[in-house]
Design an enzyme around this catalytic site. Structure first.
Site, mmCIF file in Angstrom:
data_model
loop_
_atom_site.group_PDB
_atom_site.id
_atom_site.type_symbol
_atom_site.label_atom_id
_atom_site.label_comp_id
_atom_site.label_asym_id
_atom_site.label_seq_id
_atom_site.Cartn_x
_atom_site.Cartn_y
_atom_site.Cartn_z
ATOM 1 N N GLY B 16 10.161 -19.327 -6.838
ATOM 2 C CA GLY B 16 8.830 -20.122 -5.934
ATOM 3 C C GLY B 16 9.111 -19.939 -4.920
ATOM 4 N N GLY B 19 12.759 -19.683 -3.003
ATOM 5 C CA GLY B 19 13.258 -18.149 -3.140
ATOM 6 C C GLY B 19 12.013 -16.555 -3.178
ATOM 7 N N PHE B 119 -0.326 -38.663 5.232
ATOM 8 C CA PHE B 119 -0.115 -38.436 3.368
ATOM 9 C C PHE B 119 1.257 -39.834 3.352
ATOM 10 C CE2 PHE B 119 1.005 -36.089 -0.184
ATOM 11 C CZ PHE B 119 -0.144 -35.162 -0.670
ATOM 12 N N ASP B 222 18.157 -25.025 -14.711
ATOM 13 C CA ASP B 222 19.159 -23.763 -15.212
ATOM 14 C C ASP B 222 20.012 -23.903 -14.028
ATOM 15 O OD1 ASP B 222 17.728 -23.947 -17.068
ATOM 16 O OD2 ASP B 222 15.946 -21.727 -16.417
ATOM 17 N N GLN B 241 12.020 -39.138 -8.115
ATOM 18 C CA GLN B 241 11.068 -39.647 -7.921
ATOM 19 C C GLN B 241 10.291 -39.741 -8.921
ATOM 20 O OE1 GLN B 241 8.433 -37.421 -4.535
ATOM 21 N NE2 GLN B 241 9.074 -39.557 -3.636
ATOM 22 N N LEU B 253 0.120 -34.373 -12.793
ATOM 23 C CA LEU B 253 -0.054 -34.455 -11.281
ATOM 24 C C LEU B 253 -1.791 -34.576 -10.714
ATOM 25 C CD1 LEU B 253 1.774 -35.114 -9.061
ATOM 26 C CD2 LEU B 253 0.793 -33.375 -8.031
ATOM 27 N N GLU B 256 -1.668 -37.063 -4.028
ATOM 28 C CA GLU B 256 -1.194 -38.498 -2.552
ATOM 29 C C GLU B 256 -2.168 -37.702 -2.311
ATOM 30 O OE1 GLU B 256 2.811 -39.610 -1.997
ATOM 31 O OE2 GLU B 256 2.411 -39.790 -0.174
ATOM 32 N N ARG B 287 6.880 -42.970 -2.013
ATOM 33 C CA ARG B 287 6.019 -43.075 -2.929
ATOM 34 C C ARG B 287 6.888 -43.668 -4.032
ATOM 35 N NH1 ARG B 287 5.372 -36.456 -3.584
ATOM 36 N NH2 ARG B 287 3.495 -35.909 -2.826
ATOM 37 N N HIS B 354 8.357 -36.557 -11.057
ATOM 38 C CA HIS B 354 7.728 -35.457 -10.889
ATOM 39 C C HIS B 354 9.392 -34.659 -9.779
ATOM 40 C CE1 HIS B 354 5.798 -34.107 -7.572
ATOM 41 N NE2 HIS B 354 5.342 -34.689 -6.769
ATOM 42 N N GLU B 388 14.300 -27.134 -4.966
ATOM 43 C CA GLU B 388 14.325 -29.252 -5.670
ATOM 44 C C GLU B 388 15.640 -28.739 -5.891
ATOM 45 O OE1 GLU B 388 11.163 -29.825 -7.988
ATOM 46 O OE2 GLU B 388 12.827 -31.596 -8.837
#
Lengths: 231, 595
Positions: B16, B19, B119, B222, B241, B253, B256, B287, B354, B388
């Site tokens: 992602g 990475g 935001f 994982d 969250q 989703l 926002e 949030r 989320h 994350e």
């Protein structure tokens, strides 16, 4: 709901065969992918790819009642039963609905799918007008699901030589980018009886694209640029 | 052992945003790097991020990294480490400009600079307001644009990918140094050892521990599972969250950015209820605040719909041009998953699981740190984590929107740089322990040999139902205590799962069973940590810890201004202090949080 799936596991099966499933759907099952998850719960040997379940990752492309699409954004209510599922055509099958996409990505990589700009980067962003940025709309959104290329007869016949609609759409995405400096090299790379010119505007790609993109139009623009630079 | 051993300078697990940013750094430094991914890189869940990446570019008006830093610390409810947050906010503008140079198709202002939108929780003047426009975006497809751009840049750098390979377990030697991973090639069913002098986990979150989640199927924690099995603690997992706007019934989703561009929430009476809960920021409060307000509206009978169990996100007043230009993906999702066209009708939404604020403990260099001889933060040699799956900790008890993408790129890059330094200082491979693959082979042998056994599908559903019912937006002491018992019972069932499919070829049943081994560690860590934390802070809101004098919103800085560390072995908990000292500026001391 009745679903027929073309199954094949080279470990066990001499040849592909259809297997039928009756799936009991809940009110919360809206998309074909929801039904496939239920099939998998009944028969864990059924293999397919899936991830985002909202049509942005491009994992669950398959042939649904004869037409390529994404299971996760195909509404069950819109499907006529029995639903027949096959792997994407024109690519080798690894197992069940999982195809070997090596050739597809090889073509994508062949168009140099990255911005080329050899000037030293400025301290801040490279400026781009809103109009120049808008030229990328309808191009950059491709999710590389391969619905288009595997619906294209020219790609079926020459997957090793014809770039295919997905790769060509991305080729044009970089040609159209005001920040990219390699238009000539990109056109040279495609000036070939097969790589670009095997597209005969059959427009299957446009018909199946789950994101509503138009590779045929992008290919037409590349062809026009070829003509323009030759005169 | 008999397994193939492949040697690399560096192994990156996960392709992602984090990475790919790390692998780019490593590949461009000329190192031999292998990137493993369960899915083709552009299918990683970064692709689903919508609203933007936060960076104080100041393109729309005054902004500064100090303001961004203040907002992030306040958003974290003071649980974030202020050194890491300073680093995040200072580096953010640089990495965003780099992404632009890589070709990311950001939206533009008339003068050609990157367009930025408001935001939640992002303010001017050290939190005083008004809202600042800080989110750099590509329509509402920023994650897609970013992930593809980073993949493309890796193609240019000739990064070596192992696509549809699943890492199984972390390899550590007797000293604790990390020497790589075992991994399963899905297409062939073969297991290999990928030996590396430096190993990065960038495996993403574990949103699939909840029944209703915005997350992809692949988000099964994982990296956290592998780390926990290898004796690494997991930090602050009780902070999960719930995004205010998931599509009712589908979980998909809705960014926002809808509220950033001027949309707002309504209850069944058509009241713009956020004005009552957050008088200044309203719908752009952070949030945790908005999700709690929504859950309260529903609980008190003011939800919309036949069962009064959702709220309405109104954006038709933005007009079709703005919606088509700035929020085209949302319109597509609303039509598909909610059967409404937001140009005319509001979207039914509910708070939906989320993002995991906690993760594998790291410092701001991306180095994994664990308690040991030299205090709470001893570096584990050769082991890195970013994105994350990691906890630096920049999000603390609640993440601000847009900071996840910033986190991926800032710490992906920083991890790559740290790994390059480590590789220069530590040439040569260590010797693999004789039992390097033992744990993985035992897991696979159990699955292959198991006759009958529990269904992965059913046990997984029980896990998700338990988390949803016992560890949601509002947390109750009795439900948490019962949840701990239940999730331990699920844990025992996970050890008895069986699969009917024994094929070696692309066996997705086996992959799902192995993923469940990871999900259960994250679920247990989350529930046990939540049960133990006797305060309300950020996303962790306990019914028995209310707002009272000295305890703003139920927060107890005296006893709980500290990070949780959960160890798999015996569900043991330890705690470590929060770092309140930034790198170059003054501490931002805790105070009551209001929007």
């Amino acid at each position: 709901m009745h679903i027929r799936i073309l199954r094949y596991d080279p470990d066990r099966d001499a040849k592909p065969y259809f297997k039928d499933y009756d799936v009991a759907l809940d009110a919360s099952d809206r998309m074909l992918l929801d039904a496939l998850v239920k099939v998998k719960a009944m028969d864990d040997s059924f293999a397919f790819r899936r991830s985002c379940r909202e049509g942005v990752c491009g994992s669950d492309a398959m042939t649904i009642n004869g037409k390529n699409g994404l299971a996760c954004i195909t509404k069950l209510a819109d499907l006529k039963g029995p639903v027949e599922l096959r792997p994407l055509p024109g690519l080798p099958v690894i197992r069940d609905l999982i195809v070997d996409m090596t050739q597809f990505f090889k073509q994508y990589h062949s168009i140099r799918p990255y911005l080329v700009n050899d000037e030293p980067p400025p301290e801040k962003e490279r400026r781009q007008s809103p109009e120049d940025r808008e030229a990328l709309d309808g191009l950059y959104e491709c999710i590389l699901c391969a619905c288009c290329s595997t619906a294209c007869p020219s790609f079926w016949w020459n997957p090793d030589k014809f770039v295919g609609p997905a790769g060509l759409l991305q080729a044009y995405r970089f040609i159209a980018d005001s920040r990219d400096q390699a238009t000539n090299e990109r056109l040279d790379n495609l000036e070939d009886p097969y790589r670009l010119f095997r597209c005969h505007s059959i427009m299957n790609c446009v018909d199946v694209c789950p994101k509503g993109l138009n590779p045929t139009r992008a290919i037409g623009k590349i062809k026009a640029l070829m003509v323009k630079r030759s005169v | 052992m008999g397994l193939a051993v492949r040697q690399f300078d560096a192994v990156v697990v996960g392709a992602g945003g984090a990475g790919l940013r790390a692998s780019l750094q490593l590949a461009e430094a000329g190192l031999k790097v292998a990137v493993l991914s369960k899915v083709f890189p552009t299918r990683s869940h970064t692709v689903a991020a919508q609203g933007g990446i936060g960076a104080a570019l100041g393109n729309m008006g005054p902004d500064s990294w100090q303001w961004h830093m203040y907002d992030t610390i306040k958003g974290s409810d003071w649980l974030g480490d202020q050194d890491a947050i300073e680093f995040l906010c200072r580096e953010a503008p640089k990495v965003v400009i780099e992404l632009e140079h890589f070709g990311l198709p950001f939206d533009r202002n008339d003068n050609g600079t990157i367009y930025q939108r408001p935001f939640g929780g992002h303010m001017q003047n050290m939190g005083a307001g008004p809202a600042v426009q800080r989110s750099c975006c590509a329509a509402d497809r920023t994650g897609h644009a970013m992930l593809h751009t980073l993949y493309q840049r890796n193609v240019r750098a000739n990064t070596q990918f192992f696509v549809e390979w699943m890492a199984l377990d972390l390899i550590r030697d007797a000293s604790g140094q990390v020497l790589g991973v075992t991994a399963l090639e899905m297409e062939t069913g073969e297991v290999s050892i990928l030996q590396a002098r430096a190993t990065l986990f960038a495996t993403g979150g574990a949103g699939r521990i909840f029944a209703a989640s915005t997350n992809a199927f692949i988000n099964t924690g994982d990296g956290l599972g592998m780390a926990a099995r290898a004796g690494i603690p997991l930090e602050d997992l009780e902070f999960y969250q719930f995004h205010p706007t998931g599509v009712y019934g589908a979980g998909v989703l809705i960014t926002e950015a809808v509220r950033g561009e001027g949309g707002y929430l309504l209850n069944k009476g058509g009241e713009r209820f956020m004005e009552r809960y957050a008088p200044t920021a309203k719908d752009l409060a952070s949030r945790d605040v908005v999700s709690r307000a929504m859950a309260t509206e529903i609980k008190e009978g003011r939800g919309a719909g036949p069962d009064a169990d959702y709220l309405l996100l109104k954006l038709d007043h933005l007009g079709p041009e703005v919606i088509e230009k700035r929020l085209p993906g949302i319109r597509e999702i609303a039509k598909k998953f909610a059967n409404v066209d937001p140009v005319r009708d509001p979207i039914p939404v509910v708070p939906t699981a989320h993002y995991q604020m906690g993760g594998i403990p790291t410092n701001y260099h991306g180095e994994v740190v664990v308690p040991g001889r030299d205090g709470p933060n001893n570096v584990v040699p050769g082991f890195y984590a970013a994105g994350e799956c990691a906890c630096a900790s920049v999000h603390g008890a609640n993440r601000l929107g847009t900071n996840s993408l910033t986190d991926l790129v800032v710490f992906g890059k920083a991890s790559g740089d740290s790994m390059i330094r480590f590789l220069q200082e530590n040439p040569g491979h260590q010797t693999l322990p004789a039992d390097a693959a033992e744990r993985s082979m035992a897991r696979l042998a159990r699955l292959d040999g198991q006759k009958g056994g529990e269904s992965v599908y059913e046990v997984g559903n029980e896990l998700r139902r338990t988390m949803q019912a016992h560890c949601g937006v509002f947390r109750f002491p009795d439900l948490l205590a019962e949840g701990v018992k239940k999730i331990r019972a699920v844990s025992e069932r996970v050890a008895r799962t069986g699969i009917a499919d024994k094929s070696q070829v692309f066996n997705t049943a086996r992959v799902e069973a192995l993923e469940l081994d990871n999900l259960i560690e994250v679920a247990r860590a989350t529930m046990v940590s939540a049960d133990a934390r006797k305060e309300s802070r950020g996303a962790h809101d306990r019914a028995d810890c209310h707002d009272r004098p000295g305890f703003p919103n139920g927060r107890d800085d005296q006893n709980w201004l500290k990070h949780t560390l959960w160890y798999k072995d015996g569900d043991r908990l330890e705690y470590k202090p929060v770092n309140l000292k930034p790198l170059t500026v003054e501490t931002i001391p805790p105070k009551a949080r209001a929007y």
